[in-house]
Enzyme design. Structure first.
Site, PDB file in Angstrom:
ATOM      1  N   ASN A 122       0.620  -3.937   1.986  1.00 29.31           N
ATOM      2  CA  ASN A 122       0.999  -2.534   2.177  1.00 29.31           C
ATOM      3  C   ASN A 122       2.349  -2.406   2.864  1.00 29.31           C
ATOM      4  O   ASN A 122       2.706  -3.220   3.708  1.00 29.31           O
ATOM      5  CB  ASN A 122      -0.064  -1.806   2.998  1.00 29.31           C
ATOM      6  CG  ASN A 122      -1.402  -1.793   2.280  1.00 29.31           C
ATOM      7  OD1 ASN A 122      -1.455  -2.050   1.072  1.00 29.31           O
ATOM      8  ND2 ASN A 122      -2.470  -1.520   2.990  1.00 29.31           N
ATOM      9  N   VAL A 123       3.053  -1.339   2.513  1.00 27.10           N
ATOM     10  CA  VAL A 123       4.355  -1.100   3.141  1.00 27.10           C
ATOM     11  C   VAL A 123       4.257  -0.038   4.237  1.00 27.10           C
ATOM     12  O   VAL A 123       5.235   0.260   4.913  1.00 27.10           O
ATOM     13  CB  VAL A 123       5.439  -0.726   2.089  1.00 27.10           C
ATOM     14  CG1 VAL A 123       5.698  -1.905   1.157  1.00 27.10           C
ATOM     15  CG2 VAL A 123       5.052   0.514   1.296  1.00 27.10           C
ATOM     16  N   HIS A 147       5.205  -7.323   1.266  1.00 32.74           N
ATOM     17  CA  HIS A 147       5.972  -6.470   0.346  1.00 32.74           C
ATOM     18  C   HIS A 147       6.969  -5.547   1.041  1.00 32.74           C
ATOM     19  O   HIS A 147       7.411  -4.571   0.463  1.00 32.74           O
ATOM     20  CB  HIS A 147       5.013  -5.652  -0.534  1.00 32.74           C
ATOM     21  CG  HIS A 147       4.224  -6.500  -1.497  1.00 32.74           C
ATOM     22  ND1 HIS A 147       3.160  -6.031  -2.232  1.00 32.74           N
ATOM     23  CD2 HIS A 147       4.353  -7.803  -1.844  1.00 32.74           C
ATOM     24  CE1 HIS A 147       2.677  -7.006  -2.984  1.00 32.74           C
ATOM     25  NE2 HIS A 147       3.375  -8.091  -2.760  1.00 32.74           N
ATOM     26  N   CYS A 207      30.196  -1.499   1.977  1.00 29.85           N
ATOM     27  CA  CYS A 207      30.673  -1.790   0.612  1.00 29.85           C
ATOM     28  C   CYS A 207      30.535  -0.603  -0.331  1.00 29.85           C
ATOM     29  O   CYS A 207      30.823  -0.724  -1.518  1.00 29.85           O
ATOM     30  CB  CYS A 207      29.915  -2.994   0.048  1.00 29.85           C
ATOM     31  SG  CYS A 207      28.234  -2.580  -0.451  1.00 29.85           S
ATOM     32  N   SER A 256      -6.664  -4.807  -5.604  1.00 32.24           N
ATOM     33  CA  SER A 256      -7.136  -5.043  -6.975  1.00 32.24           C
ATOM     34  C   SER A 256      -6.880  -6.498  -7.385  1.00 32.24           C
ATOM     35  O   SER A 256      -7.312  -6.920  -8.449  1.00 32.24           O
ATOM     36  CB  SER A 256      -6.431  -4.090  -7.933  1.00 32.24           C
ATOM     37  OG  SER A 256      -5.030  -4.238  -7.795  1.00 32.24           O
ATOM     38  N   ASN A 286     -14.597  -4.085  -1.199  1.00 36.50           N
ATOM     39  CA  ASN A 286     -14.009  -3.153  -2.165  1.00 36.50           C
ATOM     40  C   ASN A 286     -15.145  -2.339  -2.789  1.00 36.50           C
ATOM     41  O   ASN A 286     -16.087  -2.921  -3.305  1.00 36.50           O
ATOM     42  CB  ASN A 286     -13.261  -3.959  -3.247  1.00 36.50           C
ATOM     43  CG  ASN A 286     -12.356  -3.090  -4.100  1.00 36.50           C
ATOM     44  OD1 ASN A 286     -12.687  -1.949  -4.407  1.00 36.50           O
ATOM     45  ND2 ASN A 286     -11.216  -3.641  -4.490  1.00 36.50           N
ATOM     46  N   PRO A 287     -15.095  -1.008  -2.731  1.00 34.56           N
ATOM     47  CA  PRO A 287     -16.180  -0.219  -3.331  1.00 34.56           C
ATOM     48  C   PRO A 287     -16.276  -0.418  -4.851  1.00 34.56           C
ATOM     49  O   PRO A 287     -17.336  -0.190  -5.433  1.00 34.56           O
ATOM     50  CB  PRO A 287     -15.800   1.233  -3.002  1.00 34.56           C
ATOM     51  CG  PRO A 287     -14.387   1.203  -2.578  1.00 34.56           C
ATOM     52  CD  PRO A 287     -14.064  -0.173  -2.102  1.00 34.56           C
ATOM     53  N   ALA A 297     -13.847   0.079   3.041  1.00 37.27           N
ATOM     54  CA  ALA A 297     -13.441  -0.742   4.186  1.00 37.27           C
ATOM     55  C   ALA A 297     -13.739  -0.039   5.509  1.00 37.27           C
ATOM     56  O   ALA A 297     -14.122  -0.671   6.493  1.00 37.27           O
ATOM     57  CB  ALA A 297     -11.957  -1.056   4.084  1.00 37.27           C
TER      58      ALA A 297
HETATM   59  N1  APR Z   1     -11.943   0.515   0.848  1.00 33.40           N
HETATM   60  C1  APR Z   1     -11.679  -0.665   0.227  1.00 33.40           C
HETATM   61  N2  APR Z   1     -11.117  -0.744  -0.987  1.00 33.40           N
HETATM   62  C2  APR Z   1     -10.776   0.400  -1.609  1.00 33.40           C
HETATM   63  C3  APR Z   1     -11.004   1.667  -1.019  1.00 33.40           C
HETATM   64  C4  APR Z   1     -11.619   1.706   0.273  1.00 33.40           C
HETATM   65  N3  APR Z   1     -11.878   2.858   0.892  1.00 33.40           N
HETATM   66  N4  APR Z   1     -10.536   2.614  -1.889  1.00 33.40           N
HETATM   67  C5  APR Z   1     -10.045   1.966  -2.958  1.00 33.40           C
HETATM   68  N5  APR Z   1     -10.190   0.627  -2.800  1.00 33.40           N
HETATM   69  C6  APR Z   1      -9.783  -0.455  -3.725  1.00 33.40           C
HETATM   70  C7  APR Z   1      -9.714  -0.092  -5.186  1.00 33.40           C
HETATM   71  O1  APR Z   1     -11.003  -0.231  -5.781  1.00 33.40           O
HETATM   72  C8  APR Z   1      -8.716  -1.097  -5.723  1.00 33.40           C
HETATM   73  O2  APR Z   1      -9.362  -2.294  -6.145  1.00 33.40           O
HETATM   74  O3  APR Z   1      -8.465  -0.811  -3.375  1.00 33.40           O
HETATM   75  C9  APR Z   1      -7.841  -1.423  -4.494  1.00 33.40           C
HETATM   76  C10 APR Z   1      -6.421  -0.896  -4.564  1.00 33.40           C
HETATM   77  O4  APR Z   1      -5.745  -1.559  -5.589  1.00 33.40           O
HETATM   78  P1  APR Z   1      -4.194  -1.311  -5.899  1.00 33.40           P
HETATM   79  O5  APR Z   1      -3.927   0.154  -5.964  1.00 33.40           O
HETATM   80  O6  APR Z   1      -3.876  -2.149  -7.101  1.00 33.40           O
HETATM   81  O7  APR Z   1      -3.447  -1.838  -4.606  1.00 33.40           O
HETATM   82  P2  APR Z   1      -2.966  -3.301  -4.232  1.00 33.40           P
HETATM   83  O8  APR Z   1      -3.924  -4.331  -4.715  1.00 33.40           O
HETATM   84  O9  APR Z   1      -2.637  -3.258  -2.795  1.00 33.40           O
HETATM   85  O10 APR Z   1      -1.630  -3.404  -5.075  1.00 33.40           O
HETATM   86  C11 APR Z   1      -0.841  -4.536  -4.865  1.00 33.40           C
HETATM   87  O11 APR Z   1       0.947  -3.664  -6.192  1.00 33.40           O
HETATM   88  O12 APR Z   1       2.208  -1.800  -6.680  1.00 33.40           O
HETATM   89  C12 APR Z   1       2.195  -3.032  -6.062  1.00 33.40           C
HETATM   90  O13 APR Z   1       3.494  -3.756  -4.239  1.00 33.40           O
HETATM   91  C13 APR Z   1       2.486  -2.866  -4.609  1.00 33.40           C
HETATM   92  O14 APR Z   1       1.428  -3.843  -2.685  1.00 33.40           O
HETATM   93  C14 APR Z   1       1.179  -3.255  -3.950  1.00 33.40           C
HETATM   94  C15 APR Z   1       0.615  -4.238  -4.952  1.00 33.40           C
END
Ligand code: APR
Length: 266
Positions: A115-116, A131, A172, A211, A235-236, A252
């Site tokens: 996460n950023v 990231h 620059c 994900s 992860n739900p 979470a």
């Molecule tokens: N608790 C836990 N997990 C959750 C919750 C929650 N309350 N709500 C959603 N999720 C899960 C979703 O089911 C999904 O699997 O969080 C995941 C989020 O996935 P992504 O949106 O793909 O996020 P992430 O895996 O962090 O993406 C990775 O992709 O876009 C780039 O650089 C960006 O850091 C990011 C990277």
């Protein structure tokens, strides 16, 4: 609180507690899902409002910035505005509490995030960002660092500038861009090295709210598994990742406080 969960999930939480209580080294990777309960949409969620016709994957690239820097810059200014007033949720708080407790129990708890946002820091955690940082900027040409968006220098989000106009580098004249690792770009060397070492040497690896689609971050759990670690996923909507040993299919913000309460009282 444990009693409010389904019996199958309670059994999995107990299994995870047992595993974690006897693990000298734990490595945790968080993704957008951990900040979802703080009100920050995940990456695979559809975008809303002005940005509903754009996909994050099409804006967060160096090619997109080269093609249309104004568009990408204003998207990040919009995201900064979206995140500016967000606060850590019980999952961030529990992780910070666990790290604090680990100092005296001599457990090593390494926290890595994709996460950023800075919600882990706000909660008090020590965290490695793979990231980058939403509040940092750098020149897209000469790499000069501009930290003037850092909200830690301000008392309130209302003093931040969310101006959508592009800014030029004073050295620059190149365009200033967010200090974020975009798709196709290399991860910060030191952060990645620390993450690899922690994953390769841990006893338990926990993946929270990701994900597991974006590499190389998604490689970390595989590296841990190859070196004999057990893998826990929170992860739900569990991923189809076959290397996971324990799946905690809940938010979470529900699981982490429970888990940390159990671990820290042992
Ligand atoms: N608790 C836990 N997990 C959750 C919750 C929650 N309350 N709500 C959603 N999720 C899960 C979703 O089911 C999904 O699997 O969080 C995941 C989020 O996935 P992504 O949106 O793909 O996020 P992430 O895996 O962090 O993406 C990775 O992709 O876009 C780039 O650089 C960006 O850091 C990011 C990277």
């Amino acid at each position: 609180m444990l009693a409010e969960l389904l019996p199958a999930l309670i059994a999995e939480v107990e299994l995870a507690t047992k595993l974690l209580a006897s693990a000298p080294r734990v490595c945790i990777l968080t993704g957008a899902g951990i900040s979802a309960e703080s009100g920050i949409p995940t990456f695979r969620d559809n975008q809303t409002g002005l940005w509903e016709n754009y996909r994050a994957e099409d804006l967060a690239t160096p090619e997109a910035f080269a093609r249309d820097p104004e568009l990408v810059w204003s998207w990040y200014q919009w995201r900064r505005q979206l995140v500016a007033d967000k606060k850590p949720n019980p999952a961030h708080d529990a992780l910070a509490q666990w790290q604090y407790h680990a100092q005296s129990s001599h457990q090593q708890v390494t926290l890595i995030t994709q996460n950023v946002d800075d919600l882990h820091e706000q909660a008090g955690s020590d965290v490695i960002h793979l990231h980058g940082n939403l509040w940092g900027n750098r020149c897209s040409q000469c790499d000069t660092s501009y930290q003037n968006q850092s909200r830690r220098t301000f008392d309130s989000a209302s003093t931040l500038s969310f101006d959508e106009e592009l800014i030029n580098c004073s050295r620059c004249d190149g365009y200033i861009r967010p200090d974020i690792v975009w798709f196709g770009e290399a991860l910060p060397v030191q952060a990645w090295q620390t993450a690899e070492e922690a994953a390769a040497n841990c006893d338990v690896f926990i993946s929270i709210g990701t994900s597991s689609l974006v590499y190389p971050a998604a490689e970390l759990s595989q590296l841990a598994k190859q070196n004999g670690a057990k893998i826990i996923e929170i992860n739900p909507s569990p991923t189809p990742n076959t290397i996971v040993d324990i799946t905690l299919a809940e938010k979470a913000g529900v699981i982490m406080p429970l888990l940390v309460e159990q671990i820290t009282k042992l």
